[in-house]
Write a protein that holds these residues in place. Structure first.
Motif, mmCIF file in Angstrom:
data_model
loop_
_atom_site.group_PDB
_atom_site.id
_atom_site.type_symbol
_atom_site.label_atom_id
_atom_site.label_comp_id
_atom_site.label_asym_id
_atom_site.label_seq_id
_atom_site.Cartn_x
_atom_site.Cartn_y
_atom_site.Cartn_z
ATOM 1 N N UNK A 117 0.836 -1.213 0.000
ATOM 2 C CA UNK A 117 0.000 0.000 0.000
ATOM 3 C C UNK A 117 0.869 1.261 0.000
ATOM 4 N N UNK A 118 1.914 1.264 0.856
ATOM 5 C CA UNK A 118 2.781 2.444 0.935
ATOM 6 C C UNK A 118 3.486 2.669 -0.416
ATOM 7 N N UNK A 119 3.930 1.513 -1.007
ATOM 8 C CA UNK A 119 4.619 1.637 -2.320
ATOM 9 C C UNK A 119 3.672 2.233 -3.350
ATOM 10 N N UNK A 120 2.426 1.733 -3.351
ATOM 11 C CA UNK A 120 1.442 2.214 -4.321
ATOM 12 C C UNK A 120 1.159 3.687 -4.090
ATOM 13 N N UNK A 121 0.966 3.981 -2.773
ATOM 14 C CA UNK A 121 0.701 5.370 -2.424
ATOM 15 C C UNK A 121 1.860 6.266 -2.841
ATOM 16 N N UNK A 122 3.105 5.761 -2.610
ATOM 17 C CA UNK A 122 4.317 6.509 -2.970
ATOM 18 C C UNK A 122 4.288 6.833 -4.439
ATOM 19 N N UNK A 123 3.994 5.863 -5.256
ATOM 20 C CA UNK A 123 3.970 6.042 -6.704
ATOM 21 C C UNK A 123 2.851 7.032 -7.075
ATOM 22 N N UNK A 124 1.713 6.783 -6.375
ATOM 23 C CA UNK A 124 0.550 7.603 -6.742
ATOM 24 C C UNK A 124 0.761 9.092 -6.413
ATOM 25 N N UNK A 125 1.403 9.351 -5.318
ATOM 26 C CA UNK A 125 1.567 10.769 -4.902
ATOM 27 C C UNK A 125 2.891 11.333 -5.401
ATOM 28 N N UNK A 126 3.582 10.590 -6.229
ATOM 29 C CA UNK A 126 4.808 11.102 -6.852
ATOM 30 C C UNK A 126 5.881 11.351 -5.833
ATOM 31 N N UNK A 127 5.970 10.484 -4.928
ATOM 32 C CA UNK A 127 7.057 10.570 -3.926
ATOM 33 C C UNK A 127 6.738 11.561 -2.813
ATOM 34 N N UNK A 128 5.464 11.965 -2.762
ATOM 35 C CA UNK A 128 5.109 12.878 -1.667
ATOM 36 C C UNK A 128 3.933 12.269 -0.870
ATOM 37 N N UNK A 129 4.258 11.384 0.011
ATOM 38 C CA UNK A 129 3.152 10.708 0.723
ATOM 39 C C UNK A 129 2.460 11.626 1.694
ATOM 40 N N UNK A 134 -0.624 7.747 5.480
ATOM 41 C CA UNK A 134 0.317 6.872 6.225
ATOM 42 C C UNK A 134 -0.265 6.456 7.567
ATOM 43 N N UNK A 135 -0.920 7.421 8.219
ATOM 44 C CA UNK A 135 -1.528 7.087 9.525
ATOM 45 C C UNK A 135 -2.572 5.990 9.379
ATOM 46 N N UNK A 136 -3.349 6.108 8.282
ATOM 47 C CA UNK A 136 -4.362 5.078 8.064
ATOM 48 C C UNK A 136 -3.724 3.723 7.837
ATOM 49 N N UNK A 137 -2.579 3.813 7.086
ATOM 50 C CA UNK A 137 -1.875 2.540 6.791
ATOM 51 C C UNK A 137 -1.314 1.944 8.069
ATOM 52 N N UNK A 138 -0.677 2.800 8.852
ATOM 53 C CA UNK A 138 -0.036 2.285 10.082
ATOM 54 C C UNK A 138 -1.087 1.752 11.070
ATOM 55 N N UNK A 139 -2.250 2.445 11.069
ATOM 56 C CA UNK A 139 -3.308 1.963 11.988
ATOM 57 C C UNK A 139 -3.164 2.559 13.362
#
Ligand SMILES: Nc1nc2c(ncn2[C@@H]2O[C@H](COP(=O)(O)OP(=O)(O)OP(=O)(O)O)[C@@H](O)[C@H]2O)c(=O)[nH]1
Length: 924
Positions: A117-129, A134-139
Motif C-alpha cells: 500500500x505504501x509503495x502504491x501510495x508513494x507512486x501515486x503521490x509522486x514521492x510525496x506521501x 500513512x496514519x491510516x496505513x499504520x493503523x
C-alpha cells in the motif's frame, strides 16, 4: 624260531608284569583313597557348609531380587511417566508454536499489504506521501515504528521517524540487508530483517522492506517499515513454557526474527545447529540440551512453519519446569522405594537372623537326636521323634514318625527304615495305635505324659508291656519306649503276693481291705445286706504248744479249707493273720443267712484236725456284723464283728454271736475305765485302808491287812472289786502292785516309833504280779527305800498264784521268806491247792476263805471242815487266820476250834491309817 618264541615269552612276561604293577598301583590308590578321610570329609564338610550357608544367604538373595525387581519396575513406571510428561510438554509447545505461527502469518501478510500500500501510495503521490494516508496505513495501534522509503541509490527519500535510523546506517544503507536483498533479488517479495536495535536503545525492532516498481516494472525505490520485534510474537501463558521458556521466530536461514519470553530478562538464545537443520521441516519437536543452547537450560522445542513466509516459529518449554511435578513425584517415589528398601533390608536381616537361629537349633536338634539315637541304640529303650499331622481346623489327626532308633523299630516289629515316615495310626499290630495317639495328644497339650501299654498277644514285637514316656519339645514329641514286661510281671507277682496269705493261699487282710468298699457298694446297689464273720480259733495256742508250730500251720491250712467248704460258693474266706479268719457273705436277704453259715462253720470244727504230729481239736468263736444294720462303713463293720467275736469268746467260746450294742457299750465302758485306771496309777489316785487281824486268844492286834482303794476324782472311793479284776486283765496290776507296795512301806515308815510300829502289815500280791514280776526284788527295794525291816511286812498270795508253776513258786517264796518277810495264803479253800502242796512252800499263815467262816455254827460239816484245816495247817507249822468273821458266835467257835487269828467286820472294818484305833488291845 626259538629266538622268536623266547622274545614272545619275554614280551608276555613283561606285559603281565606291567598289568600287575598297574593293578597294584590302582589298589594302592584305592586303599589310599579309602584310608584317607580327607576328600570324603571335605565333601561332607562342603555339604554341611552349603547347608549351613543356605539360611545365611537365602534371605539376602531373596531381598536383593525383590529390591532389584521393585527398582526396575519403579524406573520403568517413572520412565513411562517421563515419556508421557515429555509428550505433553511437546504437545503444549506445538500448540503454542502453531498458534503463534498462524498469528505471525496473519501479521506478516498484513505488513506485506502495508508495504504494498505504501509503495502504491508513494507512486501515486509522486514521492510525496500524505501523513493522513500513512496514519491510516499504520493503523491506530502504532505497532509500526517507522516507515521509510529509499531511492534505488539507497538515499533516504522519506521517513516518518528520522530517529529510527542511525547516521552510520544511512551511510551504508545500500549494503544493509533490507536494501541489499531487495536489489539482489529479482523477486518482488517482502524481505524480513533480523531484529536489531539502535545504539543507546533497548528495544529490538525488525525491518520489513519491499520494492517500489514503476509502471515499467523497474526499481523505483524500496519501502521499509520497522516493527517492534516483540509485537511480532503474540503473548502466551508464561506458566506453560516455564521460566526459561520462550517463543521465537526464525528465518529458514536460521537467523532470529522475533523473540518473546514471558519472564523478563530473557534474551533470544542462539539457535543450535541441530535445531537449525530440523527447521527445514514444516513442523516438529526436538529436545535441545542446555549445552546446545549455551545457557544450560534443557528445553523441549516444537516448531511450526509460518504459512506463506520463510519463517519458522518455535516454542521452547523449560524441561525442568515441565517435568517439575513429575520430578517431584519421581523423587517421592524413589524416597518411598528407598524407605521400602530399608524395611526390606530390616526384614531380611531379621529373617536371616531367625532363619540362622532356627537352622542352628534345628541342626542342633538333629545332632542331638542323632547322638541320642546312637546312644540309645545299644540300650534297651526305644526312641522315637514324632511330628503331629494336622487335619481340618488345625486338629491333630495323626503323628508321623520322623526318627527312631533300631530298638524302637524292633519294638514295632519292623526296621528303622520302614518305620520312619510312617503314621502312628497306620502301624499294624504291636502298640495299640489309638490309645498311643491319645497319650501323644495329652503330651502335646500338657508338655509331658507317661503310660503303660499292654501289647496285643499276637503282636510281632516281643515285649508284652511297654512304658511310653512322651515329652514335647517345640513342635515335636520325643518318645521313649521301655520294655516293662519283666517289671509288670514282678508287679503282678507282688500284687498277687500282697493279696494272698502264703500259708493258706486264701486272700489276705490287704485284699479284703481293698475289696470290701466295692462289695459294700454292690450291696447298696442291690439293696441287700452283707455280713462280716470274724472267725477266731479257740485253743489254737495249745496246738502250737503241744505239737509245735509246724502242726499249728497244718491246722491253719485245714481250717482254711474247711471254711471254704462251709461257706457258699460266692462267699469270701480271708485269713487275717494268726488264728484269725474273716468270712464275707455278699448279697444277703436276711441276717439269719449269716447265722446259718456261722452254724455250718461251727459244725465244720467239730471234727478234729489231723496233723503230721497228731490229732488236734480246735473250736472257733465267731462274731457277726451285718451291713448296713450294724455298721455303715468298713472300719465299723470290722470292729463290730471283732466285738461280737469277743463276746462269743467271753461267753464261753465255740459259738457265734451277732453284734450286740449293749455288749459293745459295756466294752466301751471297760475301755474307758481302763484308761482312767492307767491315769490313776500315773497320778497316784490310790489310798490304802487297813483292816486289823487279832489274836484269837489275846484279842490283841497281830497284823494289819493293807487294802487298796481308788480315790476316783468323780465317783469317789472305789472298792478293789471295781477295778482289780480289770487291772489283772489289762496287766495294770503290775504297776498298781508296785504302787501299793510303795504306799504301804511308806506308811510303815511313818508309823515308826508309834503304836503300830511293832505290827506287821500284810500286802496282797496278785497272781499275775507274783508270776510276772520279781516280788522279792520289789519288796527288798521298797524296804530299803523306806528304811523299814522285813519283819514289818507280810505278803498274801492266793492259791491261783501258785498253780502256774509250783516249783518256781516255791523257790520265789523261799527267796522272799529269806528276806524275813512272812508269807500268807489268802482265800484258802477257793482254789485247787492242797495242803500237801502248801507243805512245800514257805508259808507262815493260812487265811481260810470267808465262805468257810460263814458256815461255822450253821451246819456240822462247817465246823468239822474248819477243824480239819486248822489241824492240818498246824501240823504243817502254819498259823490259821479265819477271814470274814462277822459274828460273836463265829469268834467263839473259832476260839474253840483252836484258830490262831481272826479278821472280819465283827472285829475291825478296813479304815484309813489315821482312823485306826489308838490301842492294840481289842475288847473281844
Ligand atoms: N502255727 C502258727 N501259729 C501262729 C501263727 N500265727 C500266730 N500263731 C499263734 O497263734 C496263737 C494265737 O493266739 P490266741 O488266739 O491267743 O490262742 P488261742 O489259744 O486260740 O486263744 P483264744 O483265742 O483265747 O482261744 C499264738 O500262740 C500265736 O503264736 C502261724 O502262722 N502259725
Amino acid at each position: 624260531m626259538r629266538m622268536h618264541a623266547i622274545r614272545a615269552q619275554a614280551q608276555d612276561m613283561s606285559a603281565k608284569r606291567e598289568r600287575e604293577t598297574q593293578a597294584r598301583h590302582q589298589r594302592r590308590e584305592e586303599t589310599t583313597m579309602d584310608e584317607m578321610p580327607g576328600p570324603a570329609l571335605k565333601s561332607r564338610a562342603l555339604r554341611a557348609m552349603r547347608a549351613d550357608s543356605l539360611p545365611i544367604f537365602a534371605w539376602p538373595f531373596f531381598g536383593l531380587i525383590v529390591a532389584c525387581t521393585c527398582w526396575v519396575y519403579l524406573f520403568q513406571v517413572l520412565d513411562a511417566e517421563r515419556t508421557q510428561f515429555e509428550r505433553r510438554a511437546y504437545e503444549t509447545a506445538t500448540r503454542i508454536a502453531v498458534n503463534q505461527a498462524a498469528q505471525l502469518s496473519r501479521d506478516l501478510t498484513m505488513i506485506d499489504q502495508i508495504l504494498v500500500l505504501i509503495g502504491s501510495h508513494w507512486q501515486a503521490v509522486g514521492g510525496k506521501p500524505e501523513q493522513k494516508t500513512l496514519d491510516e496505513v499504520v493503523g491506530p495501534d502504532k505497532a509500526i515504528l517507522n516507515i521509510s522509503v529509499f531511492s534505488p541509490r539507497y538515499e533516504m527519500l522519506f521517513t516518518n521517524s528520522p530517529s529510527a535510523w542511525g547516521e552510520e546506517e544511512l551511510k551504508t544503507a545500500g549494503s544493509l540487508p533490507f536494501f541489499a536483498e531487495q536489489t539482489k533479488s529479482g523477486v518482488d517479495a517482502m524481505f524480513i530483517g533480523a531484529p536489531r536495535k539502535l545504539p543507546g536503545q533497548d528495544e529490538y525492532f525488525v525491518r520489513f522492506s519491499r520494492k517500489i516498481l514503476d509502471a515499467s516494472g523497474n526499481l523505483a525505490g524500496v519501502v521499509v517499515v520497522a516493527l517492534d520485534s516483540d509485537s511480532l510474537m503474540a503473548p502466551y501463558d508464561g506458566g506453560i513454557l516455564g521460566q526459561h521458556g520462550f517463543v521465537a521466530s526464525y528465518g529458514i536461514d536460521g537467523a532470529s526474527r522475533a523473540f518473546r519470553a514471558e519472564h523478563a530478562g530473557r534474551q533470544p538464545p542462539v539457535i543450535p545447529l541441530s535445531l537449525r537443520f530440523a527447521l527445514d521441516t514444516s513442523a516438529g519437536n526436538i529436545y535441545v540440551s542446555g549445552k546446545d543452547f549455551g545457557d544450560s537450560v534443557n528445553r523441549f522445542i516444537s516448531w511450526a512453519r509460518v504459512d506463506g513466509f520463510p519463517i519458522v516459529v518455535i516454542a521452547a518449554a523449560d524441561q525442568t519446569e515441565a517435568q517439575a511435578a513429575m520430578n517431584e513425584r519421581r523423587l517421592l517415589s524413589i524416597q518411598i522405594a528407598a524407605g521400602a528398601n530399608l524395611v526390606l533390608a530390616a526384614f531380611v536381616i531379621i529373617a536371616t537372623t531367625m532363619s540362622v537361629r532356627f537352622h542352628r537349633e534345628r541342626r542342633q536338634l538333629e545332632l542331638s537326636q542323632a547322638a541320642y539315637r546312637k546312644a540309645t541304640e545299644g540300650g534297651t529303650e526305644g526312641f522315637f521323634i514324632c511330628q503331629p499331622v494336622h487335619g481340618e481346623g488345625k486338629v491333630i489327626v495323626d503323628y508321623c514318625i520322623v526318627d527312631c532308633n533300631e530298638r524302637g523299630a524292633a519294638m514295632l516289629g519292623s526296621s528303622r527304615q520302614s518305620v520312619i515316615g510312617q503314621r502312628l495310626l497306620g502301624i499294624q499290630g504291636g502298640l495299640a495305635a489309638q490309645p498311643a495317639k491319645e497319650l501323644l495328644d495329652k503330651a502335646f497339650r500338657q508338655g509331658a505324659a507317661e503310660e503303660d501299654f499292654q501289647i496285643e498277644p499276637d503282636s510281632r514285637s516281643e515285649p508284652q508291656h511297654l512304658r511310653m514316656g512322651v515329652v514335647r519339645s517345640e513342635e515335636v514329641l520325643a518318645i521313649t519306649v521301655r520294655d516293662v514286661t519283666l517289671e509288670k510281671s514282678h508287679m503282678a507277682d507282688l500284687e498277687r503276693r500282697g493279696n494272698e496269705d502264703t500259708l493258706t493261699g486264701l486272700p489276705n487282710r490287704g485284699w479284703i481291705r481293698r475289696q470290701l468298699p466295692a462289695m459294700l457298694e454292690r450291696a447298696d446297689k442291690a439293696g441287700q445286706k452283707l455280713a462280716v464273720l470274724f472267725v477266731d480259733l479257740d485253743g489254737f495256742k495249745l496246738v502250737n504248744d503241744t505239737f509245735g508250730h509246724g502242726a499249728g500251720d497244718e491246722v491253719l491250712q485245714h481250717v482254711g479249707k474247711r471254711l471254704k467248704v462251709a461257706v457258699r460258693p460266692n462267699d469270701h474266706v480271708i485269713r487275717l493273720g494268726g488264728d484269725e479268719f474273716v468270712v464275707v457273705l455278699e448279697l444277703l436277704a436276711h441276717e439269719s443267712e449269716a447265722e446259718h453259715v456261722a452254724d455250718r462253720i461251727l459244725h465244720a470244727f467239730q471234727a478234729p484236725f489231723t496233723t503230721s504230729k497228731g490229732t488236734a481239736s480246735v473250736g472257733t468263736s465267731i462274731g457277726i456284723s451285718v451291713y448296713p444294720c450294724d455298721a455303715k462303713d468298713m472300719e465299723t463293720l470290722y470292729q463290730h464283728a471283732d466285738i461280737a467275736m469277743y463276746e462269743a469268746k467271753t461267753s464261753g467260746k465255740n459259738r457265734y454271736h451277732l453284734f450286740n450294742s449293749a455288749f459293745y457299750d459295756a466294752m466301751r465302758a471297760r475301755t474307758r475305765r481302763e484308761k482312767e485306771l492307767r491315769a490313776a496309777i500315773a497320778n497316784n489316785e490310790f489310798v490304802m485302808h487297813y483292816q486289823a487281824r487279832v489274836d484269837c486268844r489275846t484279842s490283841k492286834v497281830t497284823s494289819l491287812e493293807a487294802l487298796v482303794r481308788w480315790n476316783h476324782p468323780l465317783e469317789g472311793v472305789l472298792a478293789p472289786d471295781e477295778f482289780i479284776g480289770l487291772a489283772e486283765e489289762t496287766g495294770l496290776i503290775l504297776n498298781l502292785g508296785e504302787l501299793v507296795i510303795d504306799l504301804v512301806c511308806a506308811q510303815i515308815a511313818r508309823w515308826s516309833g508309834g503304836v503300830y510300829a511293832s505290827v506287821p502289815v500284810s500286802i496282797n500280791v496278785s497272781s499275775r504280779q507274783f508270776n510276772e514280776r520279781d516280788i522279792r526284788e520289789s519288796i527288798g527295794d521298797a524296804l530299803a527305800r523306806h528304811g523299814i525291816s522285813a519283819s514289818s511286812v507280810e505278803i498274801e498270795l492266793t492259791e491261783s498264784s501258785m498253780v502256774v508253776d509250783p516249783r518256781r513258786t516255791a523257790d520265789n517264796l523261799q527267796a522272799i521268806h529269806a528276806l524275813g518277810v512272812r508269807l500268807l495264803v489268802d482265800d484258802f479253800g477257793t482254789g485247787y491247792s492242797s495242803l500237801s502242796m502248801l507243805h512245800n512252800m514257805a508259808f507262815d499263815l493260812l487265811k481260810v476263805d470267808k465262805s468257810f467262816t460263814s458256815r461255822l455254827g450253821k451246819d456240822e460239816n462247817g465246823d468239822v471242815f474248819f477243824q480239819a484245816i486248822i489241824t492240818m495247817a498246824h501240823s504243817l507249822g502254819m498259823r490259821v487266820v479265819a477271814e470274814g468273821v462277822e459274828t460273836a458266835t463265829q469268834v467263839r467257835i473259832l476260839q474253840a476250834l483252836g484258830c490262831d487269828e481272826l479278821q472280819g467286820f465283827h472285829l475291825f472294818r478296813p479304815v484309813p491309817a489315821d482312823e485306826l484305833p489308838h490301842s492294840l488291845e481289842v475288847a473281844a
